[in-house]
Scaffold this motif. Structure first.
Motif: not given
Ligand SMILES: Nc1ncnc2c1ncn2[C@@H]1O[C@H](COP(=O)(O)OP(=O)(O)OP(=O)(O)O)[C@@H](O)[C@H]1O
Ligand SMILES: [Mg+2]
Length: 287
Positions: A37-40, A63-69, A83-93, A101-104
């Motif tokens: 998921v990419i959150d724009l 600095g690991q969000t799309l703002y930095q990009l 590679r560093d910005a993507v957060i893997t295995r997200v969600s509370n399930i 995964d999420l790119l915040p």
């Protein structure tokens, strides 16, 4: 390469983030797809609904969000690393879902979006500002089966970065008069972008969300939307409809640990609807 879909509508509050969140969860959870998921959206709603606020703040500060990009693009620096910005295995399930995964985003995207607009060439879309995301994710995207992009309720340059990597777009609407009025505008802008940027993008369909079966207006609007859909011109209306249900709104809560999709998205009704919607989505994209 993955199937990349932007979830878009110029109208706010129509369920873009909720739809993105649900599709991503069901693709990963029921179909074992690898999903990004990419959150724009500077509102960071999808981000906060997939990791909690504390975790997002840590990411934002380092600095690991799309703002930095986008900041890098403006300032000529190279601090963002996908590679560093993507957060893997997200969600509370289950404490985090495998394959999800999420790119915040960051609320600081707000500040930068005006600056980007000033330097972007919006007549030809030929300059780099519209392709910043595409360049940054060149090596990241092939690892996924599906990418879903949660767009803000505008078609600014940051949104266009998502459109420029998308093959499809989905338009969630609340079936009332004001919410459906904006649909032709979205279609028009997508067609304009496709032409000028020479980038093919297909309207996959309109998803009716927050539907109230007891409302005459909602029932009539859905009927007339189905009647007016013109094959090849106007994207079709998905057969699956998402009802207004408080449990769906509560699915964005990351604080309570949950164990299943059904528990997260609410009881039997919303669960069935999202599951059916995801099946329908997969049929259309052929994934
Ligand atoms: N099916 C639903 N039933 C009940 N509430 C819903 C449903 N879908 C969305 N909501 C709620 O409606 C609000 C708006 O939904 P959402 O954030 O998904 O819309 P959005 O289009 O992404 O908004 P924005 O344009 O601000 O990004 C949220 O509070 C959300 O929890
Ligand atoms: Mg949103």
């Amino acid at each position: 390469m993955p199937v990349v879909t932007s979830v878009i509508n110029l109208k706010g509050g129509v369920g873009k983030t909720t739809l993105t969140l649900a599709l991503a969860h069901y693709l990963a959870g029921e179909h074992s797809k690898r999903v990004l998921v990419i959150d724009l959206d500077p509102q960071t709603n999808a981000t906060i609904a997939m990791v909690n606020e504390r975790r997002w703040r840590e990411r934002d500060q380092s600095g690991q969000t799309l703002y930095q990009l986008f900041r890098d693009q403006l300032e000529g620096t190279r601090n963002f690393n996908a590679r560093d910005a993507v957060i893997t295995r997200v969600s509370n399930i289950g404490g985090g879902m495998p394959g999800l995964d999420l790119l915040p985003a960051s609320i600081r995207l707000h500040r930068i979006q005006d600056k980007i607009t000033k330097v972007a060439d919006l007549d030809t879309y030929r300059d780099g500002m519209v392709y910043t995301l595409r360049e940054a994710l060149r090596d990241t995207l092939p690892a996924y089966d599906h990418v879903l992009i949660d767009c803000p309720p505008n078609l600014g340059v940051i949104t266009l970065n998502g459109i420029a990597i998308s093959k499809y777009f989905l338009i969630p609407v609340v079936p009332d008069i004001l919410s459906t009025l904006g649909v032709p505008l979205v279609l028009d802008r997508m067609a304009d972008f496709a032409l000028r940027a020479q980038h093919e993008i297909f309207g996959l369909g309109i998803v009716v969300s927050r539907y109230r079966p007891n409302s005459r207006l909602h029932r009539q609007t859905v009927m007339s939307m189905r009647r007016d859909a013109i094959p090849g011109i106007h994207p079709p209306i998905f057969n699956s409809i998402i009802n207004e249900d408080i449990e769906v709104a509560e699915a964005a809560d990351m604080e309570e640990p949950v164990t299943s999709l059904r528990q997260k998205f609410g009881g039997s009704n919303p669960h069935k609807q999202f599951s059916a919607l995801t099946d329908e989505y997969l049929r259309y994209v052929g994934g």
